[in-house]
Enzyme design. Structure first.
Site, PDB file in Angstrom:
ATOM      1  N   GLN A  59      85.528  43.610  89.156  1.00  0.00           N
ATOM      2  CA  GLN A  59      85.806  44.869  89.070  1.00  0.00           C
ATOM      3  C   GLN A  59      86.688  45.546  90.214  1.00  0.00           C
ATOM      4  OE1 GLN A  59      82.275  47.587  89.560  1.00  0.00           O
ATOM      5  NE2 GLN A  59      83.223  49.165  88.695  1.00  0.00           N
ATOM      6  N   GLY A  60      87.863  45.931  90.116  1.00  0.00           N
ATOM      7  CA  GLY A  60      88.486  46.344  91.220  1.00  0.00           C
ATOM      8  C   GLY A  60      88.654  47.808  91.270  1.00  0.00           C
ATOM      9  N   TYR A  61      87.344  48.220  92.039  1.00  0.00           N
ATOM     10  CA  TYR A  61      87.102  49.787  92.296  1.00  0.00           C
ATOM     11  C   TYR A  61      87.155  49.959  93.711  1.00  0.00           C
ATOM     12  CZ  TYR A  61      85.834  51.495  87.491  1.00  0.00           C
ATOM     13  OH  TYR A  61      85.919  51.592  86.228  1.00  0.00           O
ATOM     14  N   SER A  62      86.329  49.837  94.432  1.00  0.00           N
ATOM     15  CA  SER A  62      86.258  50.227  95.964  1.00  0.00           C
ATOM     16  C   SER A  62      87.271  49.896  96.847  1.00  0.00           C
ATOM     17  CB  SER A  62      84.944  49.981  96.680  1.00  0.00           C
ATOM     18  OG  SER A  62      83.636  50.699  95.976  1.00  0.00           O
ATOM     19  N   GLU A  93      72.465  57.848  97.754  1.00  0.00           N
ATOM     20  CA  GLU A  93      72.504  59.583  98.132  1.00  0.00           C
ATOM     21  C   GLU A  93      73.294  60.042  97.043  1.00  0.00           C
ATOM     22  OE1 GLU A  93      71.102  57.116 101.567  1.00  0.00           O
ATOM     23  OE2 GLU A  93      72.862  56.827 100.303  1.00  0.00           O
ATOM     24  N   SER A 120      82.628  42.335  93.569  1.00  0.00           N
ATOM     25  CA  SER A 120      81.681  41.200  93.507  1.00  0.00           C
ATOM     26  C   SER A 120      82.367  39.955  92.631  1.00  0.00           C
ATOM     27  CB  SER A 120      80.574  41.739  92.532  1.00  0.00           C
ATOM     28  OG  SER A 120      79.922  42.907  93.282  1.00  0.00           O
ATOM     29  N   GLU A 160      77.805  50.566  84.323  1.00  0.00           N
ATOM     30  CA  GLU A 160      77.796  49.773  85.622  1.00  0.00           C
ATOM     31  C   GLU A 160      76.365  50.542  86.268  1.00  0.00           C
ATOM     32  OE1 GLU A 160      79.379  48.883  90.066  1.00  0.00           O
ATOM     33  OE2 GLU A 160      80.255  50.185  88.953  1.00  0.00           O
TER      34      GLU A 160
END
Length: 394
Positions: free
Chosen positions: A131-134, A378, A166, A249
């Protein structure tokens, strides 16, 4: 017998005949899970056979449509399958971001060609996804991504960096958020694309964690060519796909509170601390904490099932995924804290045969990331406060 009773009897008989003995019982560690892909590894040949048998029936994704390789089961049938697998302690044949995250997004947003191309491979465990998100400057504020895709006619050229990707060093393909319109407002101008990790210009670098393991990576894109046929959903509306996938997710991460892993807590504790004269764990405070965790885990499993039923009926609130992610993460952390307490001095070892190479301590440290990955605790609590509880000022 009802149709569901007949299905249960047939499923029970099939599982008894086809689930190898080596694939029954708890999974010792994350490394012993079957992740599939073109470079797949298996703990034993039996695990390969188990994946092949389940994949042929589509039971790695039991509720997906049969025309895309899935099992085509109803929600009720899928619950029967899950309960029958639990009955014989059958291991999941496949651990897959494709099954847990990308597949549901493709079913909702993908083209027919994309579904036919990717979904059957996901079901059979033939392709492994990351997964290429952050990004370094876009974590909780995910819409701040800066990885850019420059339009070159029939393709894009992608440049940028992702972080905390990941298993990027082991994945075959990536589903990735890129900015296709840098002039648009932050949540617009983002597109959701797919590309092969073997494409020229893609490189990865593992990030070693405090546990000594490296499930996360930095991922770099240097003039990577991405075909426009690999756009999922609408150009510049990738945020819609991203939000839908995030719900899957977060539910997947939350499910760790239900799944667990390794030997049951009670067995670990009695092996280290022994039994009292009544045949109970000879440590009443720890015994009470383990019982409390098992009750909470059972309640959480029922909550997961209820959420699945609501989702199937189109009645699930989008923010429920945040609730499951938060509580499941806390359950998994509690489980590993109790494993440390129950393991005695062996659990403190960092290396050595008694501790399986320090697995207990390393896995305990790894769970600290559960409350960060997929959206911090949070952030999840803020979502719950605002959208579920509707608290004033949230």
């Amino acid at each position: 017998m009802t149709d569901l009773d007949t299905f249960r009897a047939e499923t029970r008989a099939w599982l008894e005949a086809n689930c190898p003995a080596e694939c029954r019982g708890p999974v010792a560690s994350d490394e012993d899970r079957v992740w599939g892909g073109r470079n797949a590894t298996f703990p034993t040949p039996a695990h390969k056979l188990w994946l092949e048998r389940m994949g042929e029936r589509g039971w790695t994704a039991p509720e997906w449509p049969a025309e895309y390789g899935g099992g085509g089961l109803s929600r009720e049938q899928a619950k029967v399958l899950a309960s029958e697998m639990r009955r014989i302690d059958a291991q999941a044949p496949l651990a897959s971001f494709g099954v847990w995250m990308l597949g549901p997004a493709l079913l909702q947003f993908g083209t027919e060609e994309q579904k036919q191309r990717f979904l059957p491979e996901i079901v059979r465990g033939e392709i492994r996804w990351c997964q290429g998100y952050s990004e370094p400057g876009a974590g909780s504020d995910l819409a701040a991504i800066q990885t850019r895709a420059e339009d070159r006619g029939d393709h894009w050229i992608v440049n940028g960096q992702k972080v905390w990707t990941s298993y990027a060093d082991k994945a075959d393909w990536i589903f990735c958020l890129v900015r296709t319109d840098p002039e648009a407002p932050k949540h617009l101008g983002i597109s959701f694309v797919l590309f092969d990790m073997a494409t020229k210009g893609v490189s990865t670098r593992p990030i070693t964690l405090i546990s000594g393991k490296s499930p996360f990576c930095e991922t770099f894109f240097d003039d990577v060519r991405v075909e426009k046929t690999n756009l999922v959903g609408t150009l510049n509306r990738g945020w819609d796909v991203a939000k839908a996938l995030l719900a899957h997710e977060r539910t997947m991460i939350g499910a760790m509170g239900e799944i667990g892993g390794g030997r049951p807590l009670g067995q670990v504790a009695t092996g280290s601390l022994g039994l009292d004269d009544g045949g109970r764990l000879d440590e009443p405070m720890l015994r009470a904490r383990i019982a409390e965790l098992e009750v909470d885990a059972a309640a959480f499993r029922l909550a997961m099932e209820r959420t699945g039923d609501l989702a199937k009926a189109g009645q699930a609130h989008p923010a429920i995924a945040s609730m499951l992610k938060y509580y499941g993460s806390e359950l998994n952390k509690r489980r590993h804290e109790l494993l440390m307490a129950a393991g005695g001095s062996d659990a403190l070892e960092w290396e050595g045969e008694r501790s399986r190479g320090g697995a207990t301590a390393r896995d305990w440290l790894r769970t600290k990331a559960n409350s960060i990955e997929g959206g911090t605790s949070e952030v999840q609590l803020n979502i719950i406060a605002k959208h579920l509880l509707q608290l004033p000022g949230a």
